[in-house]
Structures are given as C-alpha cells and as structure tokens.
Design a protein around this motif. Sequence first.
Motif, PDB file in Angstrom:
ATOM      1  N   ILE A  12      -7.338  -6.948  10.827  1.00  0.00           N
ATOM      2  CA  ILE A  12      -6.134  -7.069  10.265  1.00  0.00           C
ATOM      3  C   ILE A  12      -5.363  -8.170   9.754  1.00  0.00           C
ATOM      4  CG2 ILE A  12      -3.580  -6.180  10.322  1.00  0.00           C
ATOM      5  CD1 ILE A  12      -4.974  -5.165  12.971  1.00  0.00           C
TER       6      ILE A  12
ATOM      7  N   HIS B 174     -14.689  -1.192   8.741  1.00  0.00           N
ATOM      8  CA  HIS B 174     -13.438  -1.406   9.563  1.00  0.00           C
ATOM      9  C   HIS B 174     -12.317  -2.751   9.191  1.00  0.00           C
ATOM     10  CE1 HIS B 174     -10.586  -0.891  12.613  1.00  0.00           C
ATOM     11  NE2 HIS B 174     -10.351  -2.283  12.988  1.00  0.00           N
TER      12      HIS B 174
ATOM     13  N   ARG C  71      -8.090  -3.477   7.931  1.00  0.00           N
ATOM     14  CA  ARG C  71      -6.997  -3.191   7.772  1.00  0.00           C
ATOM     15  C   ARG C  71      -6.262  -4.447   7.589  1.00  0.00           C
ATOM     16  NH1 ARG C  71      -5.704   0.048  12.562  1.00  0.00           N
ATOM     17  NH2 ARG C  71      -7.761   1.316  12.718  1.00  0.00           N
TER      18      ARG C  71
ATOM     19  N   VAL D 161      -2.311  -5.151   4.953  1.00  0.00           N
ATOM     20  CA  VAL D 161      -1.526  -5.275   4.456  1.00  0.00           C
ATOM     21  C   VAL D 161      -0.761  -6.707   3.555  1.00  0.00           C
ATOM     22  CG1 VAL D 161       0.987  -4.282   5.125  1.00  0.00           C
ATOM     23  CG2 VAL D 161      -0.866  -3.592   5.954  1.00  0.00           C
TER      24      VAL D 161
ATOM     25  N   VAL E 106     -12.121  -0.125   4.488  1.00  0.00           N
ATOM     26  CA  VAL E 106     -11.222  -0.721   5.161  1.00  0.00           C
ATOM     27  C   VAL E 106     -10.037   0.158   4.220  1.00  0.00           C
ATOM     28  CG1 VAL E 106     -10.778  -2.841   4.048  1.00  0.00           C
ATOM     29  CG2 VAL E 106     -12.698  -2.115   5.194  1.00  0.00           C
ATOM     30  N   ARG E 107      -8.896  -0.285   4.896  1.00  0.00           N
ATOM     31  CA  ARG E 107      -7.337   0.975   4.153  1.00  0.00           C
ATOM     32  C   ARG E 107      -6.644  -0.372   3.480  1.00  0.00           C
ATOM     33  NH1 ARG E 107      -3.627   2.364   7.491  1.00  0.00           N
ATOM     34  NH2 ARG E 107      -4.866   1.590   9.206  1.00  0.00           N
TER      35      ARG E 107
ATOM     36  N   ASN F 239      -2.981  -1.421   1.926  1.00  0.00           N
ATOM     37  CA  ASN F 239      -1.773  -0.438   1.827  1.00  0.00           C
ATOM     38  C   ASN F 239      -0.740  -1.756   1.355  1.00  0.00           C
ATOM     39  OD1 ASN F 239      -2.027   2.306   2.155  1.00  0.00           O
ATOM     40  ND2 ASN F 239      -2.750   1.736   3.998  1.00  0.00           N
TER      41      ASN F 239
ATOM     42  N   ALA G  82      -1.037  -0.886   9.936  1.00  0.00           N
ATOM     43  CA  ALA G  82      -2.315  -1.580  10.143  1.00  0.00           C
ATOM     44  C   ALA G  82      -2.755  -0.260  11.504  1.00  0.00           C
ATOM     45  CB  ALA G  82      -1.969  -2.855  10.585  1.00  0.00           C
TER      46      ALA G  82
ATOM     47  N   ASP H 137      -4.168   2.675  13.821  1.00  0.00           N
ATOM     48  CA  ASP H 137      -5.014   3.817  13.772  1.00  0.00           C
ATOM     49  C   ASP H 137      -3.088   5.085  13.194  1.00  0.00           C
ATOM     50  OD1 ASP H 137      -6.688   2.952  14.490  1.00  0.00           O
ATOM     51  OD2 ASP H 137      -6.852   3.126  17.080  1.00  0.00           O
TER      52      ASP H 137
ATOM     53  N   ALA I 265      -3.696   6.225   9.789  1.00  0.00           N
ATOM     54  CA  ALA I 265      -5.101   6.083   9.489  1.00  0.00           C
ATOM     55  C   ALA I 265      -5.637   6.865   7.930  1.00  0.00           C
ATOM     56  CB  ALA I 265      -6.232   6.988  10.569  1.00  0.00           C
TER      57      ALA I 265
ATOM     58  N   THR J 299      -4.067   4.955   2.352  1.00  0.00           N
ATOM     59  CA  THR J 299      -4.419   3.635   1.592  1.00  0.00           C
ATOM     60  C   THR J 299      -4.374   3.540  -0.027  1.00  0.00           C
ATOM     61  OG1 THR J 299      -5.732   2.814   1.157  1.00  0.00           O
ATOM     62  CG2 THR J 299      -7.558   4.946   0.981  1.00  0.00           C
TER      63      THR J 299
END
Length: 282
Positions: A114, A162, A164, A166, A206-207, A209, A258, A260, A263, A266
Amino acid sequence: MSAVTGPLLPLHWPDASDEVAADPGPAPVQRFTGRTVVVSGGGRGIGRAVALAFAREGARVAVASRTTAQVDRVAAELRAAGADAVSLTCDVSSAAQVRATVRAAADRWGPPDILVNCAGVFSMGPSESTDEADARELFDTNALGTLLMCQEFGRTMLEQNHGRIVNFASLLSFTAFPQRAAYAASKGAVLQLTRVLGVEWASRGVRVNAVAPGMIRIETPHPAIAAGSLDEDEIVRRIPMGRRGRPEDVTGAVLFLASDEAAYITGQTLVVDGGWLSYGYL
C-alpha cells in the motif's frame, strides 16, 4: 400552497462545535496485518495520523518525508506503541530519492502493498503575481511527486499483480477559491492522475484512488487563516456538519480505500469535507 420565505437552509447548524469529542468507535480490527504501507508526508498532520491508523490495524509502516527529524519522531512513536516502523527521508519531487525509498522499504519487508501519497505543499496569493519558484515547487511536489511515487511503487505492485494506492487530492481539485491558481491546478492534476492510473492498472491488480480533504484542523494553523484572509468562524458556518474536520476523519476514508472492503473501487476520489462541496447555499 404557501410561499416559502427566508433561507432554505441555515448558515449555521446548531449543536455542532469544533470541540465535540471524536467518537472513538469500535476497537481497531487488524485489516492490515502482514501488509507493508508507505506513507509519504507522514511526519506531521494528516500524514502522521494515517501512519498511526495503519499501525493500529497491524500494518508495517514506512514513514517518509523530506524532513528527517519529523519522520524519525513519528517512526519512534509507532515503535513505542509496538508497531514495526521505519523512517525514510524522501523528497518526492526527486526520482532518485523515490527509487531509493522503494528499495529501502522492499529490502526491509519485501514489496510494499500500500502507498499513501500524503506529501504536499500549499501556497496562495494573487494569481497575476504568483512567483515562478513557488509555482514550480507546488507542481514538483503535489503533481510530479505524486506521479513519481505512483510510477516507482506501481511498477513493483504491477509485478506482484497486487497493490493499493491512495493519493491526496483537495476540494480545489473540484472547485475554485481565489488566489490559489497554482495550488488548485496541481491538485486538479492529482485528480486526473488518479483516474487515469485507476483505470489503466485495474486489470493488473492495482487499485488507485484518492481522498479530497476539506477544512481539516491540524497542529499548525491553515496558512490562509494565519494570514487573515480566511475567517475560521465563517468557515465553520459554511460546513453543514458545523465543525472543521479532524485528521481522524480522513484516516477512515484512507483505510477504507486501501482495504479489501473497497475491492471494486478504483479511479475514484472520496471527498471528506463535512458536506462543504455539496452545499450550494452561500
């Protein structure tokens, strides 16, 4: 039907105050046990609160900032509370320092899971006389710095399929305040960067936000309030929830994005402003 007279909404919501105690809520759940989190701008204010919040939920935390003394204090604070934490000196506008930060976090714990891009600077003044050096610092830190951090950490995350991220946008990513042309433009760039990376990397695990904090009370006065160009009482009257925000109001949104639990989210920016942006009455 009788005519409606007077304001449709009050300028101040009663029984609300900046002094209202924050609801501690339930005990923290360990959503991030075994996860590695890097927080840029983690030496003070909202960044420090974000680092503490992740540590409370079991994360290993690397606190990064260009101000070494600040991140050393925060990392020591986390370790004293039992967290696994390290401080990293990093100027996010330097690609070399960003790469070194990625390596340092990975060497200690493995690839980070993260990234929270909280590093940022603020400046204001008449738009026609904005100093070039100030404008460059705003873009180098807020916009370019966020891009460099996303790129360098994103490469590692994409290899792992994988991750996250922010980012920190702003109310000025959406609306206009006078005398903030360069700052607003830099934060508008963060909003669009978040959207692009959010959709580009979604299929690769990969998200990306962002959060957009409103008027948040931290340990140092807002520069515009300190300069006398903003009246704090007027600000509070303009916020539907009737108070300025606290760092803890923002950390909940960051942890959610960040986690689950988000999930399927995005490319989005979550506004945390007590209703300021939605409220159209002046």
